[in-house]
Design an enzyme around this catalytic site. Structure first.
Site, PDB file in Angstrom:
ATOM      1  N   ASN A   4      -0.259   4.511  -0.545  1.00 17.77           N
ATOM      2  CA  ASN A   4      -0.988   5.783  -0.302  1.00 17.77           C
ATOM      3  C   ASN A   4      -1.729   5.929   0.962  1.00 17.77           C
ATOM      4  O   ASN A   4      -2.446   6.566   1.245  1.00 17.77           O
ATOM      5  CB  ASN A   4      -1.925   6.007  -1.612  1.00 17.77           C
ATOM      6  CG  ASN A   4      -2.967   5.077  -1.606  1.00 17.77           C
ATOM      7  OD1 ASN A   4      -3.132   4.185  -1.100  1.00 17.77           O
ATOM      8  ND2 ASN A   4      -3.699   5.333  -2.465  1.00 17.77           N
TER       9      ASN A   4
ATOM     10  N   ASP B 272      -8.554 -15.867 -16.982  1.00 14.52           N
ATOM     11  CA  ASP B 272      -9.237 -16.200 -15.878  1.00 14.52           C
ATOM     12  C   ASP B 272     -10.392 -17.256 -16.198  1.00 14.52           C
ATOM     13  O   ASP B 272     -11.359 -16.771 -17.046  1.00 14.52           O
ATOM     14  CB  ASP B 272      -9.776 -15.193 -15.143  1.00 14.52           C
ATOM     15  CG  ASP B 272     -10.660 -15.743 -13.905  1.00 14.52           C
ATOM     16  OD1 ASP B 272     -10.115 -16.136 -12.896  1.00 14.52           O
ATOM     17  OD2 ASP B 272     -11.882 -15.330 -13.809  1.00 14.52           O
TER      18      ASP B 272
ATOM     19  N   ASP C 265      -1.700  -1.388  -4.228  1.00 13.82           N
ATOM     20  CA  ASP C 265      -1.718  -0.777  -5.422  1.00 13.82           C
ATOM     21  C   ASP C 265      -0.568  -0.847  -6.388  1.00 13.82           C
ATOM     22  O   ASP C 265       0.369  -1.460  -6.222  1.00 13.82           O
ATOM     23  CB  ASP C 265      -2.149   1.014  -5.099  1.00 13.82           C
ATOM     24  CG  ASP C 265      -0.767   1.498  -4.110  1.00 13.82           C
ATOM     25  OD1 ASP C 265       0.105   1.493  -4.645  1.00 13.82           O
ATOM     26  OD2 ASP C 265      -1.388   1.927  -3.172  1.00 13.82           O
TER      27      ASP C 265
ATOM     28  N   ASP D  26      -4.223   3.722   2.256  1.00 17.53           N
ATOM     29  CA  ASP D  26      -5.681   3.513   2.384  1.00 17.53           C
ATOM     30  C   ASP D  26      -5.669   2.045   2.844  1.00 17.53           C
ATOM     31  O   ASP D  26      -7.063   1.538   2.966  1.00 17.53           O
ATOM     32  CB  ASP D  26      -6.461   3.863   1.010  1.00 17.53           C
ATOM     33  CG  ASP D  26      -5.863   2.981   0.048  1.00 17.53           C
ATOM     34  OD1 ASP D  26      -4.988   2.046   0.007  1.00 17.53           O
ATOM     35  OD2 ASP D  26      -6.499   3.107  -1.242  1.00 17.53           O
TER      36      ASP D  26
ATOM     37  N   GLU E 177      -6.401 -20.529 -17.266  1.00 20.03           N
ATOM     38  CA  GLU E 177      -6.684 -21.340 -16.055  1.00 20.03           C
ATOM     39  C   GLU E 177      -7.565 -22.526 -16.198  1.00 20.03           C
ATOM     40  O   GLU E 177      -8.799 -22.378 -16.279  1.00 20.03           O
ATOM     41  CB  GLU E 177      -7.465 -20.203 -14.929  1.00 20.03           C
ATOM     42  CG  GLU E 177      -7.772 -20.935 -13.578  1.00 20.03           C
ATOM     43  CD  GLU E 177      -8.578 -19.798 -12.673  1.00 20.03           C
ATOM     44  OE1 GLU E 177      -8.831 -20.213 -11.591  1.00 20.03           O
ATOM     45  OE2 GLU E 177      -9.490 -19.167 -13.390  1.00 20.03           O
TER      46      GLU E 177
ATOM     47  N   ASP F 236       0.918  -1.135   0.007  1.00 24.19           N
ATOM     48  CA  ASP F 236      -0.125   0.092   0.015  1.00 24.19           C
ATOM     49  C   ASP F 236       0.974   1.239   0.128  1.00 24.19           C
ATOM     50  O   ASP F 236       1.416   1.607   0.905  1.00 24.19           O
ATOM     51  CB  ASP F 236      -1.055   0.063   1.274  1.00 24.19           C
ATOM     52  CG  ASP F 236      -1.461   1.294   1.427  1.00 24.19           C
ATOM     53  OD1 ASP F 236      -1.760   1.931   0.430  1.00 24.19           O
ATOM     54  OD2 ASP F 236      -1.952   1.605   2.581  1.00 24.19           O
TER      55      ASP F 236
END
Length: 547
Positions: free
Chosen positions: A32, A209, A38, A34, A275, A30
């Site tokens: 930033n 996926d 990211d 929050d 997948e 992280d």
């Protein structure tokens, strides 16, 4: 078993030579404050991945999403959710990765969108909508019930009633994830454009996926009852009461894969990885294509299914190698964002070390899930901390994926360096983070991290391990699995793995003398041994140079 040949190092493609590292972006770093990882967090840690020896980074979805399934419900395929950054942050990530000789591949989610995607909003607006056939709509049965008995993997039926239009729409997963209609050429064209959008931004390929449900039986026949084993490798609740014979894997899926391949082949040297949850290996192998014109690699999830025994591992590798079409390239994986972590599944770090040695020395492309290089265990999730919609919808049968998605352990500071002190991470950090983290293991030459880094370096500089032939020399009898890797120039390497928690002796059909290059115990190297009878300590793996 006769030696299994590989392309020469000069002819091998980057995705055959390299090692893939999967990042679940919410949980990596992280940047930033929050509490959610990211794209900039990934960029900041690219030097670490280069130090580790990673060649390819696969990033799980970061597209705009309502997060009903944490990014696998896509609202917009050609942008970045503000939680993770923006397109400029993505472009910076690709540029920095390139400077470190690291390629980026993305998760492509083609089976379904979010119900908040503009296509579905328009499709749902009217039976006469131009986008109506972008999704799978069907009339109710005469009694008003669902069109057939198909079930959702995430619990309940696979059909959601839409009262305004008087029809059901299909969802293989959550009701918030309506399935696209891949029999509509307009859908095919639109999704091919999505691939081109990201290819034009510099990605090197895609992990596709859940592609098997994309093509269903056009007659939408009822699935038959399941009287055998679970559909996949672990119980899926009510979903396992039926065999998904008609709701996924229709033969027309091969044409969809060939279409993906044509898009990628228009760009230089890209890769498609699927997948594919298929454990009948001859069927699994068909997804390479008759002329190797479909997936470059259908993911091989065999190591997730077998018990932790040498015989099971040896048998799996033999079955995989014997099922491959001529010229096809194998791959292996021990974990991902949907699975318990290796150390938790196997029970100990010692076994996880042996698993890592096997993963990085078998013939084929390995994929490492983030944190496995540390031997991270599953996080502990209290009931009130559960975030996974699958676990919330089908509680009590162990399908929850949160424990394997907890944040990366970077150091011994608050929140393990994943996010700042005073910030609440989206999932709790593992309770062992103060001892099991990157900073502490970088200082310990006997750590799991250093073992992984040494294996990666050895693989990268050793043609026999990177792309050489494979031959089983001991098939699991007596708790040991051993195989030979050999390069074009005659260099030979023996990998011997003890799956038992006690010492074992391994009789080998050779009188060679070898040099132990690496032990999973991290206390043995450059030791000469006679190999007629090889002693292995409890939970020990060895890489031995022969001659």
């Amino acid at each position: 078993m006769d030696p299994i040949a590989s392309p020469s190092r000069d002819r091998a493609r980057w995705w055959q030579r390299g090692v893939v590292y999967q990042i679940y972006p919410r949980s990596f770093l992280d940047s930033n404050g929050d509490g959610v990882g990211d794209l900039r967090g990934i960029t900041l840690r690219l030097p670490y991945l280069a130090w580790l020896g990673i060649d390819v980074v696969w990033i799980s979805p970061f597209y705009p999403s309502p997060m009903a399934d944490f990014g696998y419900d896509v609202r917009d395929y050609t942008d970045v959710d503000p939680i993770f950054g923006d397109l400029a942050a993505f472009d910076e990530l690709v540029a920095v990765a390139t400077s470190h000789n690291i390629r980026i591949i993305l998760d492509f989610v083609p089976n379904h969108t979010s119900k908040e995607h503009a296509w579905f909003i328009e499709s749902r607006s009217s039976r006469n909508s131009a986008k109506r056939d972008f999704y799978i709509w069907a009339d109710p049965r005469p009694d008003g019930g669902a069109p057939n008995n198909w079930l959702s993997i995430f619990g309940g039926r696979a059909w959601e009633w839409d009262a305004p239009s008087g029809q059901y729409y299909m969802h293989t997963f959550l009701p918030e994830q309506p399935d696209l209609n891949w029999r509509n050429p307009a859908v095919v064209s639109a999704m091919h454009d999505v691939l081109r959008f990201w290819l034009d931004r510099g990605v090197s390929g895609f992990r596709i996926d859940a592609p098997l449900p994309m093509m269903k039986d056009p007659q939408m026949r009822d699935n038959p009852p399941n009287t055998g084993k679970p559909t996949y490798h672990r119980p899926f609740g009510d979903y396992d009461t039926l065999v998904p014979l008609y709701s996924q894997g229709h033969p027309d899926i091969h044409e969809i894969f060939r279409g993906f391949r044509k898009v990628l082949d228009a760009y230089p040297d890209k890769v498609a990885i699927g997948e594919i949850h298929e454990f009948h290996w001859p069927t699994w192998a068909t997804y390479y294509g008759v002329d190797l014109d479909e997936l470059h690699m259908p993911f091989n999830f065999g190591l997730l299914k077998i018990p932790w025994t040498a015989r099971a591992a040896a048998q799996l590798v033999t079955e995989i190698e014997s099922s491959l079409p001529k010229g096809a390239w194998p791959n292996y994986v021990f974990g991902n964002h949907d699975e318990p972590r290796i150390a938790s599944r196997l029970g100990t770090e010692a076994r996880a070390r042996v698993a890592m040695m096997m993963l990085l020395t078998l013939r084929g492309t390995p994929t490492i899930y983030f944190g496995e290089e540390l031997g991270m265990f599953n996080g502990q999730i209290l009931p009130e901390q559960t975030r996974d919609p699958w676990e919330l919808r089908v509680p009590g049968i162990g399908v929850g994926r949160d424990p394997g998605r907890t944040p990366m352990h970077w150091d011994a500071s608050a929140n393990s360096g994943f996010c700042g002190e005073g910030v609440t991470p989206w999932l709790p950090v593992g309770i062992d983070y103060m001892e099991r983290n990157v900073a502490s293991q970088r200082e310990n030459p006997r750590s799991m991290l250093h073992l992984t880094r040494t294996l990666l370096a050895l693989r990268a500089q050793t043609p026999a391990l990177q792309g050489g032939t494979y031959r089983t020399v001991h098939d699991g009898d007596g708790d040991c699995f051993a195989y030979l890797r050999e390069s074009d120039d005659g260099q030979r390497y023996l990998i011997a793995l003890n799956f038992a928690d006690a010492e074992r002796s391994l009789s080998l059909p050779t009188a060679d003398i070898g040099t132990v290059l690496l032990s999973t115990h991290a206390d043995t190297h450059d030791e000469r041994r006679e190999l007629g009878t090889l002693r292995l300590r409890a939970d020990e793996g060895l890489v031995i140079a022969l001659g």
